[in-house]
Design a protein around this motif. Structure first.
Motif, mmCIF file in Angstrom:
data_model
loop_
_atom_site.group_PDB
_atom_site.id
_atom_site.type_symbol
_atom_site.label_atom_id
_atom_site.label_comp_id
_atom_site.label_asym_id
_atom_site.label_seq_id
_atom_site.Cartn_x
_atom_site.Cartn_y
_atom_site.Cartn_z
ATOM 1 N N ARG A 29 0.995 -1.446 -0.301
ATOM 2 C CA ARG A 29 0.339 0.017 -0.102
ATOM 3 C C ARG A 29 0.716 1.518 -0.116
ATOM 4 O O ARG A 29 0.123 2.164 -0.597
ATOM 5 N N TYR A 30 2.262 1.213 0.540
ATOM 6 C CA TYR A 30 2.964 2.633 0.317
ATOM 7 C C TYR A 30 4.000 2.264 -0.621
ATOM 8 O O TYR A 30 4.677 3.004 -0.529
ATOM 9 N N THR A 31 4.156 1.470 -1.977
ATOM 10 C CA THR A 31 4.617 1.679 -2.702
ATOM 11 C C THR A 31 3.879 1.929 -3.867
ATOM 12 O O THR A 31 4.617 2.040 -5.017
ATOM 13 N N PHE A 32 2.729 1.142 -3.786
ATOM 14 C CA PHE A 32 1.990 1.016 -5.074
ATOM 15 C C PHE A 32 1.879 2.561 -5.775
ATOM 16 O O PHE A 32 1.986 4.128 -4.969
ATOM 17 N N LYS A 33 1.516 2.941 -6.826
ATOM 18 C CA LYS A 33 1.884 4.664 -7.326
ATOM 19 C C LYS A 33 0.523 5.297 -7.321
ATOM 20 O O LYS A 33 0.926 6.836 -6.329
#
Ligand SMILES: [Zn+2]
Length: 465
Positions: free
Chosen positions: A178-182
């Protein structure tokens, strides 16, 4: 004594500077004014714009010193249009939300800029963006470095894990993703669970430039993890977002699919609801009683939408769109049964993942659909004064606090259109189209009757010169 002389010299200098800097007033003569609320025009009127505000509206001739005079030639003068549901960064996100992950941020931002520019060209002088962070584009427009409408921004939508804001790809199965998707990194969506994380997300979003907050409280079409019937966000998560918004003196809106979820949201103090494809009479009357604003997307009931937006192949999102399309027919009928609801309804096409041509066609048709089902006056009010009232719910957080929007009266912002004809009698003068995707292709800015577009006292189109 010397000091007094110096002071008076400064005073003279200050007066001279003020005279030099004073904006040239603009006097519109020979116009029929539709003020954004009335059921008729004020005929043969005169309107004065000083700086970025309307300063006088009169049916008797006015003499204004040093004014630039624009002879309206009997045209209608009306408020600039307000689109209360534009996703600046998603309108042209062809291929669905998944493609956010596949695109360069520069391409996403540049297409967002194209969307903003095209809206102003069609007379939309104010838009409201309920999610997918275009705060940066707003800043560039507000600084006067790019033509575009005023923008009320929700920044990133606030969603639970697996909610309508969870745009992670099917393969991104780890919670940490959730913290790395654009979508997260660009500030389009916060995926958070529990009171503390949700409160932090709401506050961070406001700190990043959101002027109101949008929460996901039911299933949606373009997200693949949330069936349409799902109830989303816990009571304490909703209370956290309402608390943050209240502290900032602004409001919360919600993406809602089922009417019981709308009533739930209103119970938590929400002042506006989006969509509700299964709207029922009971809920519509409850919204009237509570004075809740409502922003539906009614032309989604057109069968053309399925093929044009989703193509021939079946998919999870297409199946959801089919259900929504049928439900929206019910919503239109319920609004006709509870016409008082129109008083707090705003216009918003909510166009996402479309081609440029089909985006214009969708908005044109949505406008026509409203007028056809509810009448021209409620449609015009939804696109002007009602949109202005919704914008004002941002309270002390309002980025445009100097006057009302969507009305023609002294003290209002000078957002003005000149229309060749009477829009109270013919909505197609503003671009409304009975046809949807089979309408002839057009480009932004080519609405023939729209002869002049002014935003914030600045003229962006003028065919009369
Ligand atoms: Zn939307």
């Amino acid at each position: 004594m010397k000091h007094v002389i110096l002071s008076s010299a400064l005073a003279v200098l200050a007066t001279a500077v003020a005279a030099q800097d004073a904006p040239t007033p603009i006097l519109f003569t020979n116009v029929n004014v539709w003020d954004g609320e009335s059921d008729k025009l004020l005929e043969n009127a005169n309107v004065v714009v000083t700086g970025n505000l309307i300063t006088e509206v009169s049916s008797t001739p006015l003499a204004v010193a040093n004014a630039k005079i624009i002879d309206g030639g009997g045209r209608s003068l009306m408020p600039g249009l307000i689109e209360s549901h534009v996703h600046v960064n998603l309108q042209h996100m062809l291929g669905g939300y998944d493609t956010i992950e596949l695109r360069d941020w520069q391409e996403i931002g540049a297409m967002g800029a194209v969307t903003a520019q095209s809206l102003l060209k069609d007379g939309w002088t104010t838009i409201r963006d309920p999610g997918a962070n275009a705060v940066g584009i707003k800043k560039v427009v507000d600084r006067g470095e790019m033509a575009g409408p005023r923008m009320y921004q929700a920044g990133g939508v606030i969603s639970q894990t697996s909610g309508h804001g969870d745009f992670r790809l099917a393969g991104q199965r780890l919670l940490e993703e959730r913290y790395t998707f654009k979508g997260y990194r660009l500030g389009f969506a916060y995926i958070v669970d529990g009171r503390d994380a949700t409160l932090s997300a709401a506050r961070q979003n406001l700190a990043n430039g959101a002027t109101f907050l949008k929460m996901m409280m039911g299933g949606g079409i373009f997200s693949t993890k949330d069936p349409l019937h799902t109830k989303q966000s816990s009571d304490e998560e909703i209370q956290a977002v309402v608390e943050a918004a209240t502290q900032w003196d602004t409001y919360v809106t919600a993406h809602i699919f089922l009417p019981e979820h709308a009533r739930r949201a209103i119970g938590f103090g929400l002042k506006e609801i989006l969509h509700i494809p299964y709207l029922d009479v009971e809920t519509a009357e409850f919204m009237v009683e509570k004075g809740v604003f409502y922003n539906p997307q009614l032309s989604q009931s057109s069968p053309d939408v399925l093929e044009a937006t989703f193509g021939a192949e079946e998919s999870v999102t297409k199946a959801k769109a089919r259900v929504t399309q049928e439900a929206m027919q019910q919503t239109t009928k319920v609004i006709q049964q509870v016409p008082e609801l129109l008083e707090t309804m705003t216009f918003g096409a909510d166009i996402v993942t479309n081609t440029k041509a089909n985006a214009l066609r969708t908005r044109d048709h949505e406008m026509w659909f409203w007028a056809e089902n509810f009448g021209i006056l409620p449609t015009l009010k939804a696109m002007t004064s009602n949109g202005g009232k919704l914008a004002a719910l941002t309270g002390k957080n309002n980025p445009y606090p100097d006057g009302p929007l969507g009305v023609i009266k002294p003290g209002a912002y000078a957002d003005i259109l000149l229309i060749d004809g009477n829009p109270l009698e013919d909505i197609t003068l503003l671009g409304a189209s009975a046809k949807m995707f089979d309408a002839p292709e057009r480009t932004a800015g080519d609405i023939p009757a729209m002869d002049l577009i002014m935003k914030d006292g600045v003229i962006y189109k003028n065919t009369l010169d």
